[in-house]
Write an enzyme that holds these catalytic residues in place. Structure first.
Site, mmCIF file in Angstrom:
data_model
loop_
_atom_site.group_PDB
_atom_site.id
_atom_site.type_symbol
_atom_site.label_atom_id
_atom_site.label_comp_id
_atom_site.label_asym_id
_atom_site.label_seq_id
_atom_site.Cartn_x
_atom_site.Cartn_y
_atom_site.Cartn_z
ATOM 1 N N LEU A 1 0.682 -1.096 -0.077
ATOM 2 C CA LEU A 1 -0.080 -0.098 0.141
ATOM 3 C C LEU A 1 0.810 1.165 0.022
ATOM 4 C CD1 LEU A 1 -2.593 -0.883 2.643
ATOM 5 C CD2 LEU A 1 -3.064 -1.016 0.334
ATOM 6 N N ASP A 2 0.482 2.315 -0.606
ATOM 7 C CA ASP A 2 1.417 3.400 -0.582
ATOM 8 C C ASP A 2 1.507 4.017 0.579
ATOM 9 O OD1 ASP A 2 1.535 3.302 -3.581
ATOM 10 O OD2 ASP A 2 -0.089 4.612 -3.767
ATOM 11 N N LYS A 3 2.577 4.836 0.858
ATOM 12 C CA LYS A 3 2.833 5.567 2.217
ATOM 13 C C LYS A 3 1.651 6.208 2.817
ATOM 14 C CE LYS A 3 6.348 8.079 4.347
ATOM 15 N NZ LYS A 3 7.454 8.965 4.443
ATOM 16 N N LYS B 1 -4.497 5.301 -8.103
ATOM 17 C CA LYS B 1 -4.268 6.873 -8.364
ATOM 18 C C LYS B 1 -4.127 6.783 -9.900
ATOM 19 C CE LYS B 1 -2.153 7.318 -3.903
ATOM 20 N NZ LYS B 1 -1.016 7.337 -3.182
#
Ligand code: URA
Length: 237
Positions: free
Chosen positions: A106-108, A190
């Site tokens: 998962l992205d930061k 995104k």
């Protein structure tokens, strides 16, 4: 079959032992395999078939560990830092083991459900697009989501690294939508919304397979997954 010292050291727990410490215990005759003092650290044992004891106390051997995390913002999904603290730093010492890694990224700035494990085969099964394990995200956008976006997601959005598998988008609020993917490309959601002229301003994973983020797992918390929860992750419907 696994090496005795590696197996014992991999158990972790409240007082994890290093390989060196395990070797010292074995050398002193304090480790038994089926009641017989272990002869060497290299001895190969089948963890499903033997009773290993240290000072007479049997170890509850666990082959693999499966942890659920409610990931907060600000943590990177990798085993080595560099770009900030890693999700492994949220694993309490009592649950920590060598070889743990996050099964998927998962992205930061993304929050929500993650699995942390030392089982590479299970991780592969969950992550392989061929297995169609669904990952569901609650997305907040800078513009209202539209049916046109939903249609484009369903057809398969073309990104620079190829065409995405069909994804579900259902509108849940003026600026929010639920998106379901069966693959996990870099910054996928995104980038998909970027193709539709929208910017993602919040991303939260609410489910993996048929497992929703458990209510008893507040942000930042980690606990062992139950057998039922693990099975639910692998379910496809
Ligand atoms: N898609 C993204 O863009 N980021 C995530 O963290 C997960 C899916």
């Amino acid at each position: 079959m696994e090496r005795l010292d590696k197996l014992i050291a991999a158990q972790g727990g409240a007082n994890p032992l290093s390989r060196k410490e395990v070797k010292a215990l074995i050398a002193r005759g304090r480790v038994t395999v089926d009641g017989v003092p272990a002869k060497s650290a290299e001895q190969k044992v089948d963890p499903d078939a033997v009773v290993i004891a240290v000072d007479g106390v049997p170890l509850a051997l666990k082959k693999n560990l499966y942890l659920l995390l409610h990931k907060p913002k600000g943590y990177v999904s990798s085993t080595d830092g560099g770009d900030g603290p890693t999700v492994l730093e949220l694993v309490p010492r009592s649950l920590s083991r060598r070889n743990l890694f996050p099964a998927g990224r998962l992205d930061k700035d993304t929050t929500g459900l993650m699995l942390i494990t030392d089982d590479g085969q299970l991780a592969h099964r969950i992550l392989s697009p061929k297995r169609h394990v669904k990952k569901r995200y609650l997305v907040t956008l800078d513009v209202p989501p539209t049916e046109e976006m939903a249609n484009r997601f369903a057809e398969g959005i073309a990104l620079s690294d190829g065409i995405c598998k069909p994804a579900e988008l259902s509108i849940t609020g003026e600026y929010t939508a639920l998106v379901t993917l069966t693959e996990g490309r870099y910054h996928q959601i995104k980038r998909m919304f970027g193709c539709c002229g929208a910017t993602v301003i919040g991303l939260h994973r609410v489910a993996m397979g048929n497992l929703s983020l458990p209510d008893d797992l507040p942000e930042g918390a980690v606990r062992e997954a139950t057998a039922e929860e693990l099975a639910a992750i692998e379910e496809r419907q």
